[in-house]
Each structure stands twice: as structure tokens, then as C-alpha cells.
Scaffold this active site. Structure first.
Site, PDB file in Angstrom:
ATOM      1  N   ARG A  23       0.822  -1.217   0.000  1.00 25.63           N
ATOM      2  CA  ARG A  23       0.000   0.000   0.000  1.00 25.63           C
ATOM      3  C   ARG A  23       0.852   1.261   0.000  1.00 25.63           C
ATOM      4  NH1 ARG A  23      -3.314  -0.475   5.057  1.00 25.63           N
ATOM      5  NH2 ARG A  23      -1.414  -1.519   5.657  1.00 25.63           N
ATOM      6  N   ASN A  41      -6.096  -2.672   2.159  1.00 23.52           N
ATOM      7  CA  ASN A  41      -6.088  -4.120   2.332  1.00 23.52           C
ATOM      8  C   ASN A  41      -7.525  -4.620   2.388  1.00 23.52           C
ATOM      9  OD1 ASN A  41      -3.311  -4.443   2.453  1.00 23.52           O
ATOM     10  ND2 ASN A  41      -3.218  -4.380   4.679  1.00 23.52           N
TER      11      ASN A  41
END
Length: 97
Positions: A23, A41
């Protein structure tokens, strides 16, 4: 950015993509490319992202997402067209969904 030059993609990325700075790395890459959107996520272990911007920048992010950061192992990167959101002004990490 001209509203007519904006496109958007939804990403569903599967593999070893959590716990490997996917990320944070995607945020840095998307910001470098001048894209807006988010990455998060998923509870199933995948990563989901939404990106808006110029087609060439989106294409570059797709190439990046297909391999991710060095510690990641991307098994599958499923792309689908999305509606652009010109109200977005940055690319950020979102809460797990």
C-alpha cells in the site's frame, strides 16, 4: 486536469501483497504519476485500489501493480474500468475493508 482526459480503474490484487509495504509503495508510485484515488487491504488477504488520472499514468500504475514492491509476489491483478471521480485530489491509504 481536463475532466475529459480523466479515466479510472479498479484494481483487485492477489498474492503475497499484505505485510510487504504494497500500500505505501503504491501510494508513492501513484503520487509520482500524478494519480488520485486510494488503496486498501482486504480481509481476504488481497489489496484493492481505485485510481483516476490520465490514461498513460494509469497504464504505468498497472505495470507497477503487476509486480508491486520488491517483497511482494503478485499472482493476479484484476482490472476493471470505473467511473472517474474528479473530486479526488490525492492518492491515499484507506482503511481495511
Amino acid at each position: 486536469m481536463d475532466e475529459h482526459e480523466i479515466e479510472a480503474l479498479h484494481f483487485a490484487i492477489h498474492g503475497r501483497v499484505q505485510g510487504v509495504y504494497f500500500r505505501a509503495s503504491m501510494v508513492a508510485e501513484a503520487q509520482r504519476l500524478g494519480l488520485t484515488g486510494w488503496v486498501r487491504n482486504r480481509h481476504d488477504g488481497s489489496v484493492e485500489a481505485y485510481a483516476c488520472g490520465k490514461p498513460a499514468a494509469l497504464d504505468a500504475l498497472v505495470v507497477w501493480a503487476e509486480s508491486g514492491p520488491p517483497a511482494a509476489r503478485v499472482d493476479e491483478c484484476v482490472l476493471s474500468p470505473a467511473e472517474a471521480d474528479p473530486a479526488l485530489h490525492d492518492f491515499t491509504q484507506a482503511a481495511t475493508a
